[in-house]
Design a protein around this motif. Structure first.
Motif, PDB file in Angstrom:
ATOM      1  N   UNK A  91      11.434  -9.701  14.161  1.00 27.08           N
ATOM      2  CA  UNK A  91      11.600  -9.016  12.880  1.00 27.08           C
ATOM      3  C   UNK A  91      10.833  -9.684  11.747  1.00 27.08           C
ATOM      4  N   UNK A  92      10.771 -11.028  11.769  1.00 29.04           N
ATOM      5  CA  UNK A  92      10.146 -11.675  10.605  1.00 29.04           C
ATOM      6  C   UNK A  92       8.636 -11.465  10.560  1.00 29.04           C
ATOM      7  N   UNK A 129       7.402  -8.460  11.177  1.00 22.88           N
ATOM      8  CA  UNK A 129       7.378  -7.196  10.460  1.00 22.88           C
ATOM      9  C   UNK A 129       7.557  -7.447   8.958  1.00 22.88           C
ATOM     10  N   UNK A 130       8.466  -8.397   8.621  1.00 20.74           N
ATOM     11  CA  UNK A 130       8.651  -8.744   7.215  1.00 20.74           C
ATOM     12  C   UNK A 130       7.339  -9.241   6.607  1.00 20.74           C
ATOM     13  N   UNK A 180       4.344  -8.597   7.529  1.00 23.75           N
ATOM     14  CA  UNK A 180       3.394  -7.498   7.360  1.00 23.75           C
ATOM     15  C   UNK A 180       3.819  -6.603   6.195  1.00 23.75           C
ATOM     16  N   UNK A 181       5.139  -6.418   6.045  1.00 24.15           N
ATOM     17  CA  UNK A 181       5.630  -5.577   4.955  1.00 24.15           C
ATOM     18  C   UNK A 181       5.334  -6.199   3.594  1.00 24.15           C
ATOM     19  N   UNK A 182       5.119  -7.535   3.581  1.00 22.55           N
ATOM     20  CA  UNK A 182       4.734  -8.210   2.345  1.00 22.55           C
ATOM     21  C   UNK A 182       3.324  -7.844   1.935  1.00 22.55           C
ATOM     22  N   UNK A 183       2.548  -7.346   2.897  1.00 20.09           N
ATOM     23  CA  UNK A 183       1.151  -7.031   2.623  1.00 20.09           C
ATOM     24  C   UNK A 183       0.198  -8.124   3.058  1.00 20.09           C
ATOM     25  N   UNK A 210      -2.509  -2.756   2.481  1.00 20.55           N
ATOM     26  CA  UNK A 210      -2.033  -4.109   2.179  1.00 20.55           C
ATOM     27  C   UNK A 210      -1.809  -4.312   0.692  1.00 20.55           C
ATOM     28  N   UNK A 265       1.668  -2.517   0.138  1.00 25.42           N
ATOM     29  CA  UNK A 265       2.788  -3.142   0.839  1.00 25.42           C
ATOM     30  C   UNK A 265       3.241  -4.413   0.130  1.00 25.42           C
ATOM     31  N   UNK A 320      15.185  -5.063   5.465  1.00 25.50           N
ATOM     32  CA  UNK A 320      15.498  -4.611   6.817  1.00 25.50           C
ATOM     33  C   UNK A 320      16.959  -4.812   7.157  1.00 25.50           C
ATOM     34  N   UNK A 325      17.329 -12.164  11.371  1.00 27.33           N
ATOM     35  CA  UNK A 325      16.057 -12.379  12.072  1.00 27.33           C
ATOM     36  C   UNK A 325      14.853 -11.957  11.238  1.00 27.33           C
ATOM     37  N   UNK A 326      15.095 -11.439  10.034  1.00 29.58           N
ATOM     38  CA  UNK A 326      13.968 -10.929   9.256  1.00 29.58           C
ATOM     39  C   UNK A 326      13.265 -12.001   8.445  1.00 29.58           C
TER      40      UNK A 326
END
Lengths: 359, 604
Positions: A255-256, A258-259, A261-264, B95, B98, B106, B111-112
């Protein structure tokens, strides 16, 4: 952190003590009389007895064990007066500093651990190890270095390019590398590159780190390092490729990531900063384990390439029943394992903060 | 509200597909909705309805392969670039948005966050990526954010690693990270599902506050309509990749049109009523063989009416129940865990997980055990089974002291006391077919003469928990969470136990599935005359299940008594806090929160 390191050292010394005990009793119940080994055809009863007395073998096994421990311990007790004593402070044996006397010739000294002398050459075991270990270390280090650099690099690429042609190729080749037995590969490589293709490669099938040149005496010959390095590095390389790949794939699905990537964050930053630091933990374990293994287990490769390392020495000592050398080397191997494991545990703490707190 | 709101995001006819080996699945199938500035849109549906895929599509974080956006538009009105279609945007453009203009939090705060970097570093990273600031400025800004999301000791948490703080605190760090660049849109994908109800409430309050301060648009994804009742302005209900209903939150709650929406609204256990069974989606609709929805014309009120238990019925039933014998008696149970061991392994300090607890359970009763995570309820459940040894105290089962039973006798006894665990995903071995998994305990305890008979019995059990006989040879990964939990129930039933401990057995499930499993547990109880201890952090679920209820806090009993009585008239602040934090989805509350928002808008 300091408490953690001290605890590791304490545990390490316990392991080492256990190893010494096992080795001592293991080798002393083996058949074979060192006196006969040493004297060969000149053996007669008096000579054999004299040697046994000198080695302390006329005493009960348990006394011999304590004598051995006393020899190994850096801090030890000796008798400076009585030459007949099993604990006589012999300047030939011990390089020491006197700490204090206990009266009646009793002395407590600080010394280099005394690993005794070879039955065959009469040389100090520590000297032999001191001479051969660096050669083995150079070989093991260069092998693991090559394996780590290429292994981690290829593993990363295989993980990123998962399910492509490159990934499959890397997997097949590493499976091949893992399953090829060392003695076979060593002979094959030595023969192919050192003999058949030697005109092109300029390498020789055997050779050590230093060669004796007729004109210049002993000189460093680094190109002799190439073939044994490839041979020894092959299996760790294969293991590291697969381990890096699977560990990185696992981390990339977390998951982290994905986090991140979600940050940009751009892809390479996600990989290098967020994924690799997490993925390398099992790889570090594998590398260190292999390195320790290579230090101790280079016997076959050293033998085939005539590399003058400790593995080669142990091989000869074993075939000649030269117990002090075998025991000494085994203890040194154990020491290497213990030290490397301590270093790995500390590295873990740096790589993963969760380990730091758990201790 | 009056003035026209600025449109932030328009999703038009979006289709997102996933390729599997055999077919292409449209996880999101032709959906459209609009999100305005300062507005919260709730996207609701059960797992597999495509709600998370919708949010990941907007972020363009769909794992590719196997997934891809195959058609449709996602028009985002950016701060600097005007309207852009995110579907066509390059990865470099994406990017820029985002984490900067569109941020996301999430479901799993555990785990995030990356375990190897400090919380501060991870938030600073986002700030430094999108804004031209020095490290020092970023740190100062992070500290400010941590204060804003009401983290305790914000200075310390800057340098703390994620594993050192609680789940609720981690979610606050995630929110701080998402808020770091003042995003126009915040996508929250089940942000509170993994948290305790009490923590959930504080997080929801925080999000509402942040939205007002920053005038963001929020996309809130959840399986539980109740959660967004007081937060959302609009609700989008998704079912199997399609939007079945959308409208203002008040309309959806007061007058749901689609049977699926009705099912979702009705399936949450109510606190003010006592019901025989929980209404589920199946009370309102059926699927025919072609997978089309067939509506049953029933209103929520009609269904609820048929389910209500009157006070007289309940009293009569309890009078009979409490004259029966006690099946389990606990006196002064203490379970301590050592921490801070000394060099030689002797414990210096203890965590008092269970601290002097006594109660009895009557034959045929359901006793509820409720409290926040860490209150010791799970430890107590395991202590009763002696999966964890009690430090002191006496456990009597059917009058026999089992505290000092040897391991052989204990193993025989375990046949009579079964436990159903929380996580249906990890409590089944992935390499064993479900049939074998159910049969295994029967073989261990030598129940029935041979495997043929046992197999027949497993088939019966599978049917009993509403699964089919064909599923005997399937592996766990082929089943959904609800199905797996039913398999776990069948496994517990295989030993014909008298006493079952349900340890957070429905907490990992969607509310709609949760209702089905709870109903099943109650039916089975009636049929096999079980006694339950039902453990959960959700007071409404415990209340629905239990006759009596024990509220636990920090290892001690906070309150104990009749479940209805406790809910109607809580005696301690702690119980009151638990009750207040349950999202109730009452129309009055929704109206009040809409009014509050209006007042706020008028002020601004």
């Amino acid at each position: 952190m300091l408490k953690f390191i001290l605890k590791k050292f304490f545990e390490g010394s316990l392991v080492l003590f256990g190893v010494v005990t096992v080795i001592f009793f293991l080798f002393n119940v083996l058949p074979g009389d060192p006196a006969t080994v040493m004297l060969g055809q000149r053996a007669n009863k008096d000579a054999i007895e004299a040697i046994n007395r000198d080695l302390g073998r006329d005493k009960p096994l348990i006394t011999q064990y304590f004598m051995y421990l006393n020899d190994l311990s850096p801090l030890s007790f000796h008798n400076a007066d009585n030459k007949k004593s099993a604990y006589y402070l012999d300047n030939d044996k011990y390089e020491h500093v006197k700490l204090f006397s206990l009266g009646d010739g009793g002395q407590v000294i600080l010394k280099k651990p005394y690993l005794r002398r070879s039955y065959i050459t009469k040389r100090k075991v520590s000297e032999v190890i001191y001479e051969t270990l660096p050669e083995t270390a150079v070989l093991a280090f260069s092998s693991i270095l090559v394996a780590s650099i290429f292994g981690i690099f290829l593993g990363i690429i295989a993980a990123i390019k998962k399910d492509t042609f490159f990934d499959r190729l890397a997997l097949v080749l590493s499976a091949l590398g893992m399953s090829a037995p060392a003695f076979f590969v060593a002979i094959l490589i030595s023969w192919l590159f050192g003999y058949i293709l030697s005109d092109y490669t300029g390498l020789s099938p055997i050779g050590s780190l230093y060669t004796n040149d007729v004109w210049q005496g002993e000189m460093l010959d680094l190109k002799n390092l190439i073939l044994p390095t490839i041979t020894m590095g092959m299996r760790p390389l294969a293991v590291i490729v697969q381990l890096t790949r699977s560990s990185l794939l696992d981390v990339l699905s977390q998951d982290y990531i994905r986090t991140a990537r979600a940050k940009g964050l751009p892809g390479y930053k996600v990989l290098v900063k967020h994924a690799l630091k997490n993925a390398l933990n099992p790889v570090v374990t594998a590398i260190s384990g292999w390195f320790a293994g290579l230090m101790a287990g280079a016997v076959l490769v050293e033998r085939i390439f005539s590399w003058k390392g400790i593995g080669n020495e142990v091989f000869e000592a074993l075939s000649k029943n030269d117990l002090p050398l075998v025991m000494g080397s085994t203890i040194v191997f154990a020491l290497i394992f213990v030290v490397i494991n301590i270093i790995v545990d500390i590295t873990y703490g740096i790589l993963d903060p969760r380990v730091r707190r758990a201790k | 509200m009056g003035q026209a709101k600025e449109v932030l995001l328009e999703v038009k006819n979006l289709v997102t597909e996933f390729k599997t080996e055999s077919e292409t699945v449209k996880a999101v199938n032709n959906i459209s909705f609009t999100l305005n500035r300062g507005e919260t849109i709730g996207i609701v549906g059960e797992s597999g309805s495509g709600k998370s895929v919708t949010s990941l599509s907007v972020m363009k974080l769909i794992p590719n392969p196997p997934g891809r956006i195959s058609s449709g538009e996602i028009i985002y009105h950016s701060r600097n670039n005007g309207a852009v279609d995110l579907v066509k945007a390059s990865s470099k453009e994406m990017r820029e948005y985002r984490g900067n203009e569109i941020a996301m939090i999430f479901q799993e705060p555990m785990t995030s966050l990356n375990p190897v970097y400090t919380c501060g570093d991870q938030v600073m990273e986002a700030i430094m990526l999108h804004q031209k600031v020095t490290k020092k400025e970023a740190r100062a800004k992070t500290l400010e954010l941590f204060k804003k999301v009401q983290l305790p000791r914000p200075e310390d948490i800057l340098d703390t690693y994620p594993h050192q703080i609680s789940g609720g605190q981690k979610q606050r760090v995630m929110i701080a990270m998402a808020m770091s660049c003042n995003p126009s849109i915040l996508i929250a994908d089940e942000p509170t599902t993994a948290l305790d109800v009490t923590v959930q409430k504080t997080i929801l309050d925080l999000m509402l506050e942040l939205q007002r301060d920053n005038d963001m648009g929020i996309m809130f994804i959840t399986h539980d309509l109740g959660v967004i009742a007081e937060l959302a302005d609009k609700v989008v209900v998704m079912y199997k990749g399609k939007i079945v209903e959308q409208g203002s939150v008040y309309d959806i709650f007061s007058n749901p049109q689609h049977p699926y929406t009705k099912g979702l609204l009705a399936c949450r256990p109510p606190l003010n009523k006592r019901l025989h069974f929980l209404p589920t989606v199946n009370n309102f609709m059926e699927l025919n063989e072609a997978g089309e929805i067939i509506e049953k014309t029933q209103s929520i009120q009609e269904v609820l009416k048929s389910a209500v238990v009157t006070k007289e019925e309940r009293d009569a039933q309890h009078k009979e129940l409490y004259e029966r014998t006690k099946i389990l008696e606990l006196s002064n149970i203490k379970t301590y865990f050592p921490i801070n061991k000394s060099m030689f392994g002797r414990a210096k300090d203890f965590v008092k997980a269970v601290d002097d607890i006594s109660f009895d359970v009557y034959e045929g009763e359901t006793l509820g055990l409720v409290g926040e995570s860490g209150c010791g309820k799970t430890t107590l459940g395991r202590t009763i089974l002696r999966l964890i040894e009690p430090t002191s105290g006496i456990i009597k089962f059917r009058g026999q002291d089992i505290t000092n039973l040897n391991s052989t006798d204990m193993r025989n006894l375990r046949k009579d006391i079964q436990i159903i665990f929380q996580d249906p995903y990890s409590s089944l071995n992935p390499r064993i077919t479900i049939g074998d998994a159910i049969m295994e305990p029967m073989i261990v305890h030598g129940i029935l003469a041979n495997n043929a008979e046992r197999k027949a019995r497993v088939m019966e059990l599978l049917k009993r928990v509403n699964m089919t006989e064909q599923q005997f040879y399937r592996y766990p990964h082929e089943f959904s969470g609800g199905q797996r939990q039913r398999i776990c129930i069948a496994r517990a039933l295989a030993l014909q136990p008298k006493f079952i401990i349900c340890d957070e057995s429905v907490s990992a499930l969607d509310v709609s599935v949760q209702a089905q499993v709870l109903n099943l547990l109650n039916e089975l109880k009636k049929e096999f005359k079980f006694t339950y201890i039902f453990i959960s952090h959700d007071l409404s679920v415990v209340k629905f299940m239990s006759d009596r209820m024990v509220v636990m806090n920090k290892g001690k009993v906070e309150e104990m008594g009749d479940a209805d009585e406790i809910c109607n008239n809580p005696q301690t602040d702690y119980t009151r806090k638990l009750i207040n934090s349950i999202p109730k989805g009452q129309l009055e509350d929704i109206k009040a929160s809409i009014d509050k928002k209006k007042i706020y808008m008028a002020e601004a």
